[in-house]
Each structure stands twice: as C-alpha cells, then as structure tokens.
Design an enzyme around this catalytic site. Sequence first.
Site, PDB file in Angstrom:
ATOM      1  N   GLU A  99      -6.432   4.667  -6.137  1.00 51.45           N
ATOM      2  CA  GLU A  99      -5.657   4.572  -6.948  1.00 51.45           C
ATOM      3  C   GLU A  99      -5.428   2.510  -7.230  1.00 51.45           C
ATOM      4  O   GLU A  99      -6.034   1.657  -6.236  1.00 51.45           O
ATOM      5  CB  GLU A  99      -4.007   4.257  -6.423  1.00 51.45           C
ATOM      6  CG  GLU A  99      -3.385   4.080  -7.115  1.00 51.45           C
ATOM      7  CD  GLU A  99      -2.437   2.750  -7.011  1.00 51.45           C
ATOM      8  OE1 GLU A  99      -2.784   2.049  -7.962  1.00 51.45           O
ATOM      9  OE2 GLU A  99      -1.668   2.711  -5.815  1.00 51.45           O
ATOM     10  N   GLU A 158      -5.753  -8.332 -14.801  1.00 53.08           N
ATOM     11  CA  GLU A 158      -4.823  -7.869 -13.465  1.00 53.08           C
ATOM     12  C   GLU A 158      -4.434  -9.407 -12.647  1.00 53.08           C
ATOM     13  O   GLU A 158      -5.073  -9.631 -12.103  1.00 53.08           O
ATOM     14  CB  GLU A 158      -4.584  -7.009 -12.260  1.00 53.08           C
ATOM     15  CG  GLU A 158      -3.495  -6.708 -11.184  1.00 53.08           C
ATOM     16  CD  GLU A 158      -3.594  -5.631 -10.724  1.00 53.08           C
ATOM     17  OE1 GLU A 158      -2.786  -4.695 -10.375  1.00 53.08           O
ATOM     18  OE2 GLU A 158      -5.017  -5.818 -10.589  1.00 53.08           O
ATOM     19  N   CYS A 193       0.875  -3.061  -7.924  1.00 46.63           N
ATOM     20  CA  CYS A 193       0.133  -2.459  -9.322  1.00 46.63           C
ATOM     21  C   CYS A 193       0.799  -1.435 -10.359  1.00 46.63           C
ATOM     22  O   CYS A 193       0.110  -2.116 -11.765  1.00 46.63           O
ATOM     23  CB  CYS A 193      -0.676  -1.236  -8.961  1.00 46.63           C
ATOM     24  SG  CYS A 193      -0.217   0.407  -8.042  1.00 46.63           S
ATOM     25  N   LYS A 202      -7.907   2.256   7.609  1.00 43.64           N
ATOM     26  CA  LYS A 202      -8.468   0.842   7.462  1.00 43.64           C
ATOM     27  C   LYS A 202      -7.944   0.187   6.967  1.00 43.64           C
ATOM     28  O   LYS A 202      -7.888   0.296   5.438  1.00 43.64           O
ATOM     29  CB  LYS A 202     -10.057   0.899   7.067  1.00 43.64           C
ATOM     30  CG  LYS A 202     -10.639  -0.415   7.969  1.00 43.64           C
ATOM     31  CD  LYS A 202     -10.574  -2.199   7.966  1.00 43.64           C
ATOM     32  CE  LYS A 202     -10.590  -2.325   6.189  1.00 43.64           C
ATOM     33  NZ  LYS A 202      -9.556  -3.959   5.656  1.00 43.64           N
TER      34      LYS A 202
END
Length: 491
Positions: free
Chosen positions: A250, A385, A284, A175
């Site tokens: 992750e 973040e 990331c 997906k």
Amino acid sequence: MEVLENYIDGRYVAPSTGTYIDTENPFSGVVWGRIPRSSAIDVEAAVAAASRAFREGPWSTMTAPARAALMRRLADLVLKNVDELAAIEVRDNGKTYREMKAQVGRIPEWYHFYAGLADKIAGEVLPTDRSDHLSYTRREPLGVIGMITPWNSPLNLLAWKLAPALATGNTAVVKPSEFTTASALRFAALVEEAGFPPGVVNVVSGLGSEAGKALVEHPDVAKLAFTGGVDGGLAVYAAAAKRLRPVILELGGKSPNIVFADANLENAAHGAVAAIFASGGQSCIAGSRLLVERSIHDAFVARVVELTRGIRLGDPMDPATHIGPVANRPQYDRILQRIAMGKEEGAVLACGGGPATGPGLGEGLFIEPTIFVGVDNRMRIAQEEVFGPVLCVIPFDDETDALRIANDIRFGLGAGLWTRDVNRVHRMAARLQAGTVWVNTYRASSNITPFGGYKMSGLGREGGADMIHEYLQTKSVLLNLTDAYVSPFQA
C-alpha cells in the site's frame, strides 16, 4: 528518558547492537525516549521465534475458535487502553489527540471482524472425473508474515495487516517506522496480556536500511505486507521477487478530488479542506489535487481558501487544535522543498507557503496549510506526492476533461467526486483509475471495505472479507478410495 526494547518470543529484550535511536516529540522538539537500533541478528531472532511458534508451539495446533477468542480479548484490551495508546502516537507523530483517539478507538473493530471470520475458513470437495477418487482442498496459513508499517497511523495500519494474519493462523514479525515505534512496542504488551503464545507476534525496531532490509530479505518470511512510500515499496517488491515471495503493497497517492458545478458547493468546500488538511496532509489518501469545474473555479477556490485560513495549528493534545506539527524533521524539510518547487514551476500561492510560527507553536515542526492555484497537471507539484498540507487546484471543462486530468498520474489510490447527477456518478466511478471512489464525501473507511491502489499505489487489498485469502494458500488433496492402483506403465 524512557528506553524501549524489542519484543521477541514473548519477552522485551535489548538490541544485539547495544545501540539506540533518539525519538523526538515533533511538537515540543524534546527527545523523550530511545528505541532499539536493531540489526540482522535481532531480526533473525524474531523470525526464528515466529517460525517456532508457527510450526511447533501451541499456536500451530490451536483451533480457529481459540484463535478468535484471543483476538477478541486483544480487541478489548486495546479499547481499555485507548487513551494511553493514542497519547503515545501523538507524542510520536504529532497528530491531534482527537484524531488519534478516534483512530485507535476503531482498531478493535478490525480484530473483532477478522476473529469472526477465523472459523469460517474452509476448503471444498471438488467433482472429479474418477468415481473412485475423492478430491478436496484445504486452506492453510502461509507462515511468518513480515509487516512494515509507516509513521503516520502506526497501530491502525498494523491492525489492517495483523488482524487477518492472526485469524488465519500465521505468525508475525513487525518492523514499525523508526519515527513511531513506541505504540507498537506498547501494543506488544497487550498481545502478551491477551494470552497469545510467545513468538506469535514480535516487534523489532530500527532503521529501514538495517532491520527493515534484514526482514525483507529473510528466507523464512513467507509474505511481506508493507505500507509506505513508492521507493520503499519498489525495494520490498524487488527483494521479494528474488525468492518468489508474495507481497501486499500500500503505497503513495496523489488523489483527485473532483467538484462539479451542480454539487452542494458548501459541502464540497468543507470536503476539499478535510480531504487534504486532515492529518496535516500526512495521509496516503489525501485529496491533494482539487479539480474544479471552470465555471465555478474562482468562487469555489475563494471559499476553500477562507475555510483554510480558519484552521488552527497548535498543541496536538489541545482539543481546539485542528492540525498538529509535521511528524518528523526529514518530512518537514521535504514538504518545504516541494513548496519551493511549486513556486519555481510557476504555480501561484493562494495561501500559506512556508513554515508556521507564532504563539502556541513552540518548537514544533509546523507548516502553513498551503494552496496552489494556476497549477498545470504536468507540473511536478501536481504529479509527485508531497505528504503534507499542500493542495494543488486545477480547473477542468467537462467530464471528459476531468477524467483525463484525474487519471493522468502514476498513482491510483483514491478519488473524490462531488455532484448531484447520479448518472454522472456511475459513469465517473467506472472510469476513474483508483482503488476507492468517494462520492459526496471523502476519507470514509471501514474494516468491511477493501482498500488498495491501482498503478503505482500498490498491490493487493487490505480490509473486507476477501482479505482473509491474502494470508492463506490452497492445497489440493486427491484420495484413491479403493485398494487398486493402475500404474501408468501397466498395459
């Protein structure tokens, strides 16, 4: 306008809902295509196809060398179509063509690497306290793997999951992000061209709250591999826990990039700029917290600002462009909100700080490369973040202070270290709470090297030879070598 379809059981099929999602080029602002808005019905069909392929189809009886041959053929096809695949990703996520071509061009390495491990999977004969028994283990695939990939590096991060899963004999339902679905659907055609049996790889597009949720909660999915934000990862983890299902997560990062006064400061300055502004900060592992030894702070920051002002924004297909637009409107708005939050907290702008406009930028979702100084590590701009071109600069006094600041974060994905002191390198590397530590470099990666996070940056590792075990389970076999059997109820 291009209309894309799901890839299920070896065929492209329309979504059961009959509804689609517009997909927009973040540079031109033009809606160029439509992707399926799939439902639980489509996910059910994909999982059923993957289950059949795992248990009944030719995949279930295929030898490891035969699986490896298909993977090598797929790798060659990716390389043959690298220009097209890279262009699709640029159109979807706005990253530069130069970056995406290099990234897609390395994807075949993942399939070749794990193809080479496919026929190295073996159990072992174990010693036993019974001389009349044989004990051994088998290493077996798990079944259907649900894979959810993000919008920043779609095919690259899919390879991290799919290559080891295929090498070990599993099947997959993918997906992709609703913002970058096109490349995964085009990749599915290469899977078919390579000769994989129907159902081994399936791609279902749609929203995370609909198709993604259905995949995560499906009872026939044996394991979930997810790359994305912390909130999404926690939702996946919670759903998996209800069925005792293993996961690989992750997630995000707020990585410290630490510069000591004894470093090669020109290299470190270029490294600091690349660490945060490559990919427009939409990574990331972005080095979004720059920690600078106080004695060199002002001069070093001045050099970083100078280099940053030289970054060229523009058409991502233009080889002269350094940074393209932000990948999608929600992320664009989120980055601007975080910049406003930093200003409100009292951080001081050294450069950037808002939308970028001007010749050559058109209707693109551009944000100026932004640097905050005067940042305290307790500020939200330093703790949360941003996933965009925003750098926070924080001074430190010595090694102890640098480690305190670097580790005072809920994330632990990566860390950079710039110094000529080899003893310091080993001291710091041992104490930094991060899955990867770069020394006098940043962003270097390889399919041979394990990658993953500490703390809220995730669970498990992707890459490296040990990754193969993430998609295997161990079965023990104990065999009585005689015709005799002593019942435990027998005197």
